[in-house]
Write a protein that holds these residues in place. Structure first.
Motif, PDB file in Angstrom:
ATOM      1  N   GLU A  83      33.701 135.100   9.548  1.00 12.58           N
ATOM      2  CA  GLU A  83      33.636 136.529   9.846  1.00 12.58           C
ATOM      3  C   GLU A  83      32.594 136.837  10.898  1.00 12.58           C
ATOM      4  N   GLU A  84      31.502 136.059  10.903  1.00 13.21           N
ATOM      5  CA  GLU A  84      30.419 136.317  11.856  1.00 13.21           C
ATOM      6  C   GLU A  84      30.864 136.074  13.288  1.00 13.21           C
ATOM      7  N   GLN A  85      31.755 135.072  13.467  1.00 13.65           N
ATOM      8  CA  GLN A  85      32.216 134.745  14.812  1.00 13.65           C
ATOM      9  C   GLN A  85      33.529 135.447  15.170  1.00 13.65           C
ATOM     10  N   MET A  86      34.133 136.115  14.171  1.00 16.28           N
ATOM     11  CA  MET A  86      35.389 136.834  14.393  1.00 16.28           C
ATOM     12  C   MET A  86      36.425 135.931  15.069  1.00 16.28           C
ATOM     13  N   SER A  87      36.540 134.713  14.542  1.00 10.25           N
ATOM     14  CA  SER A  87      37.473 133.750  15.130  1.00 10.25           C
ATOM     15  C   SER A  87      38.748 133.667  14.286  1.00 10.25           C
ATOM     16  N   SER A  88      39.662 132.828  14.745  1.00  9.83           N
ATOM     17  CA  SER A  88      40.887 132.524  14.006  1.00  9.83           C
ATOM     18  C   SER A  88      41.722 133.770  13.719  1.00  9.83           C
ATOM     19  N   ALA A  89      42.209 134.397  14.779  1.00 14.36           N
ATOM     20  CA  ALA A  89      43.012 135.617  14.637  1.00 14.36           C
ATOM     21  C   ALA A  89      44.290 135.356  13.846  1.00 14.36           C
ATOM     22  N   GLU A  90      44.890 134.162  14.014  1.00 12.02           N
ATOM     23  CA  GLU A  90      46.136 133.857  13.309  1.00 12.02           C
ATOM     24  C   GLU A  90      45.905 133.799  11.795  1.00 12.02           C
ATOM     25  N   LEU A  91      44.784 133.210  11.388  1.00  8.74           N
ATOM     26  CA  LEU A  91      44.492 133.121   9.958  1.00  8.74           C
ATOM     27  C   LEU A  91      44.200 134.500   9.378  1.00  8.74           C
ATOM     28  N   LEU A  92      43.506 135.331  10.130  1.00  4.11           N
ATOM     29  CA  LEU A  92      43.241 136.699   9.674  1.00  4.11           C
ATOM     30  C   LEU A  92      44.538 137.479   9.514  1.00  4.11           C
ATOM     31  N   GLN A  93      45.496 137.205  10.394  1.00  5.82           N
ATOM     32  CA  GLN A  93      46.792 137.875  10.292  1.00  5.82           C
ATOM     33  C   GLN A  93      47.515 137.459   9.012  1.00  5.82           C
ATOM     34  N   ILE A  94      47.406 136.172   8.638  1.00  2.69           N
ATOM     35  CA  ILE A  94      48.008 135.712   7.390  1.00  2.69           C
ATOM     36  C   ILE A  94      47.345 136.396   6.205  1.00  2.69           C
ATOM     37  N   MET A  95      46.019 136.517   6.251  1.00  4.18           N
ATOM     38  CA  MET A  95      45.292 137.164   5.160  1.00  4.18           C
ATOM     39  C   MET A  95      45.717 138.619   5.003  1.00  4.18           C
ATOM     40  N   GLU A  96      45.883 139.322   6.134  1.00  2.00           N
ATOM     41  CA  GLU A  96      46.276 140.732   6.068  1.00  2.00           C
ATOM     42  C   GLU A  96      47.719 140.896   5.597  1.00  2.00           C
ATOM     43  N   THR A  97      48.553 139.888   5.848  1.00  2.00           N
ATOM     44  CA  THR A  97      49.927 139.936   5.340  1.00  2.00           C
ATOM     45  C   THR A  97      49.931 139.903   3.813  1.00  2.00           C
ATOM     46  N   VAL A  98      49.012 139.134   3.234  1.00  2.00           N
ATOM     47  CA  VAL A  98      48.934 139.004   1.774  1.00  2.00           C
ATOM     48  C   VAL A  98      48.129 140.135   1.149  1.00  2.00           C
ATOM     49  N   LEU A  99      46.978 140.453   1.770  1.00  2.00           N
ATOM     50  CA  LEU A  99      46.047 141.419   1.175  1.00  2.00           C
ATOM     51  C   LEU A  99      46.250 142.842   1.682  1.00  2.00           C
ATOM     52  N   GLY A 100      47.013 142.973   2.769  1.00  2.00           N
ATOM     53  CA  GLY A 100      47.152 144.274   3.396  1.00  2.00           C
ATOM     54  C   GLY A 100      46.046 144.491   4.427  1.00  2.00           C
ATOM     55  N   PRO A 101      46.146 145.531   5.256  1.00  2.00           N
ATOM     56  CA  PRO A 101      45.107 145.807   6.256  1.00  2.00           C
ATOM     57  C   PRO A 101      43.772 146.123   5.576  1.00  2.00           C
ATOM     58  N   ARG A 102      42.706 145.659   6.193  1.00  2.00           N
ATOM     59  CA  ARG A 102      41.382 145.917   5.631  1.00  2.00           C
ATOM     60  C   ARG A 102      40.888 147.287   6.069  1.00  2.00           C
ATOM     61  N   ALA A 103      40.483 148.096   5.110  1.00  2.00           N
ATOM     62  CA  ALA A 103      40.001 149.446   5.417  1.00  2.00           C
ATOM     63  C   ALA A 103      38.543 149.566   5.004  1.00  2.00           C
ATOM     64  N   GLY A 104      37.711 150.061   5.911  1.00  2.00           N
ATOM     65  CA  GLY A 104      36.311 150.289   5.590  1.00  2.00           C
ATOM     66  C   GLY A 104      35.461 149.039   5.747  1.00  2.00           C
ATOM     67  N   ALA A 105      34.156 149.232   5.597  1.00  2.00           N
ATOM     68  CA  ALA A 105      33.206 148.136   5.759  1.00  2.00           C
ATOM     69  C   ALA A 105      33.128 147.292   4.487  1.00  2.00           C
ATOM     70  N   LEU A 106      32.677 146.057   4.651  1.00  2.00           N
ATOM     71  CA  LEU A 106      32.512 145.171   3.512  1.00  2.00           C
ATOM     72  C   LEU A 106      31.315 145.586   2.664  1.00  2.00           C
ATOM     73  N   ARG A 107      31.396 145.304   1.372  1.00  2.00           N
ATOM     74  CA  ARG A 107      30.273 145.591   0.477  1.00  2.00           C
ATOM     75  C   ARG A 107      29.139 144.596   0.718  1.00  2.00           C
ATOM     76  N   ASP A 108      27.919 145.005   0.351  1.00  2.00           N
ATOM     77  CA  ASP A 108      26.794 144.084   0.370  1.00  2.00           C
ATOM     78  C   ASP A 108      26.954 143.077  -0.761  1.00  2.00           C
ATOM     79  N   ALA A 109      26.386 141.905  -0.587  1.00  2.00           N
ATOM     80  CA  ALA A 109      26.504 140.857  -1.601  1.00  2.00           C
ATOM     81  C   ALA A 109      25.515 141.081  -2.731  1.00  2.00           C
ATOM     82  N   VAL A 110      25.873 140.595  -3.905  1.00  2.00           N
ATOM     83  CA  VAL A 110      24.953 140.583  -5.043  1.00  2.00           C
ATOM     84  C   VAL A 110      23.928 139.480  -4.796  1.00  2.00           C
ATOM     85  N   SER A 111      22.673 139.691  -5.172  1.00  2.00           N
ATOM     86  CA  SER A 111      21.623 138.703  -4.939  1.00  2.00           C
ATOM     87  C   SER A 111      21.939 137.402  -5.667  1.00  2.00           C
ATOM     88  N   GLU A 112      21.456 136.289  -5.111  1.00  2.00           N
ATOM     89  CA  GLU A 112      21.711 134.978  -5.705  1.00  2.00           C
ATOM     90  C   GLU A 112      21.151 134.892  -7.126  1.00  2.00           C
TER      91      GLU A 112
END
Length: 432
Positions: free
Chosen positions: A81-110
């Motif tokens: 995600e940091e490099q925003m690479s692999s557009a084809e793989l992201l397209q596969i993910m959106e086909t399964v998960l649907g379009p991503r809406a909004g910003a990502l949540r912050d992570a829970v601490s380790e």
């Protein structure tokens, strides 16, 4: 075939574990790694703040699923995600998960994640006592493989995410039936969602998701050390300037291209001093990038050299760093895994036929015992499976040049006996 759709959340430092979560973008966050399992395709999504341990464990899990559960017939892709690479793989993910809406949540601490995982992972032992069936809680995290008794059954409760029923090969039919019934009963007794999955795991056929919940998992027929291979006679020094000989040996070139070497340190790659190229340590892993020209265009090979005594984390990190290095070259590089003691001919050629392998780590403390190591010269008369030797006179052979190394005294080169110089085969061995 492999009609599977699931999303695995990989989180933590020590230990790193994977948990199945809802198949939606709402499950994602900035700081973790997620593995989208689509049966024939496994897509690892790395959050911009994910640590290297999580990335390494995600890749190891993906490979275990591919090799252990899909017979090697699945493809693995990585989305950073940091490099925003692999557009084809992201397209596969959106086909399964649907379009991503909004910003990502912050992570829970380790720390919070590790506390949650420890509190919600419990192993139960189910066995027959007299005429009764007993269910007893025996452990929480960290779990070790030796807790599983082959003559009984166990229930592994992953805090409502999933419940595993492990059936030992020596358990009775009554125990197996009762174990599944008790596991299903946990769902209501502990107030878990009605959709909580109960998975049956048979002794010796454990899934990758089950095995990763344990500190370490050793397969029944797993062995240590390299296998024996037949000795070979081959002079890599003759390749220099002789592309026709390289072609005869089915090598990409004569080894005269550009070489760059990195050592895996703290799970990251660190450049090696060019003066030390060709020196490898059995407790470490290395990346070697070889660049050569073909038809006027640059070609790349990434050799992943893995020491016999390297840790599992270092071996996994070497593969992950190789992927990142491959991304830098638009994924045009060919990746080759090299096991200590079984170096291919082209790998030897790029180091001009000289390769020294020590059986210790590079950070060798003062006072450590000496180590006797083989020098990989141009001519090979020795077994490729034996690189290092114990530090005693019985390890010296007449046809292999050895180095006796001690941290306080530097390196002492032991000359090759005259009988071993084999002048009829060329002089490269004796000169080195």
């Amino acid at each position: 075939m492999y009609n599977i759709q699931r999303l695995l959340h990989i989180k933590g430092k020590k230990p790193v574990t994977a948990t199945e979560v809802d198949l939606t973008w709402d499950s994602f966050n900035k700081g973790d790694v997620f593995l989208l399992d689509l049966g024939k395709v496994l897509i690892q999504w790395n959050g911009p703040e994910a640590n290297l341990s999580e990335k390494s464990r995600g890749l190891a899990l993906a490979r275990n699923i591919r090799d252990g559960e899909r017979g090697g017939r699945a493809q693995i892709g990585v989305v950073d995600e940091e490099q925003m690479s692999s557009a084809e793989l992201l397209q596969i993910m959106e086909t399964v998960l649907g379009p991503r809406a909004g910003a990502l949540r912050d992570a829970v601490s380790e720390e919070r994640a590790d506390e949650f995982q420890k509190a919600n992972l419990r192993l139960y032992h189910l066995y027959e006592k007299d005429e009764d069936l007993v269910v007893q809680e025996i452990a929480t995290r960290p779990l070790t493989q030796d807790l599983l008794q082959h003559e009984d059954c166990h229930i592994l409760d992953q805090g409502g995410f999933k419940i595993y029923v492990w059936r030992g090969r020596g358990s009775s039919k009554e125990e197996k039936k009762a174990a599944f019934s008790r596991a299903v009963g946990f769902i209501q007794a502990k107030g878990y969602p009605a959709t909580t999955n109960v998975e049956v795991v048979n002794d010796g056929f454990e899934s990758a998701m089950f095995k990763q919940l344990f500190q370490q998992w050793t397969e029944k027929d797993q062995t240590e050390g390299p296998a024996k291979v037949e000795p070979v006679k081959f002079d890599v020094t003759n390749l220099q300037g002789q592309p026709e000989l390289a072609a005869e040996q089915r090598m990409v070139d004569d080894g005269s291209g550009k070489v760059e070497v990195w050592r895996i340190e703290d799970l990251h790659k660190k450049p090696v001093d060019p003066k030390k190229y060709g020196q490898f340590y059995g407790g470490d892993c290395y990346l070697v990038l070889y660049t050569y020209q073909k038809s006027g265009r640059a070609q790349y090979i990434i050799y992943i050299w893995q020491g016999r005594y390297a840790s599992v984390d270092e071996v996994t990190a070497s593969a992950l760093n190789a992927l990142e290095l491959d991304h830098m070259y638009q994924e045009e590089a060919v990746q080759v895994r090299v096991t200590m003691g079984k170096e291919p001919r082209h790998f030897l050629a790029i180091f001009r036929g000289r390769l020294v392998v020590f059986q210790v780590r590079e950070e060798w403390p003062l006072g450590a015992p000496s180590a006797l190591s083989s020098v990989r010269t141009g001519v090979f008369w020795e077994d490729h499976g034996e690189v290092e030797s114990p530090s005693r006179s019985g390890s010296l052979s007449l046809d292999v040049l050895r180095l006796l190394a001690a941290p306080s005294k530097g390196h002492l080169a032991l000359p090759v006996p005259r009988e071993a110089q084999r002048p009829s085969q060329g002089t490269s061995g004796s000169e080195e």
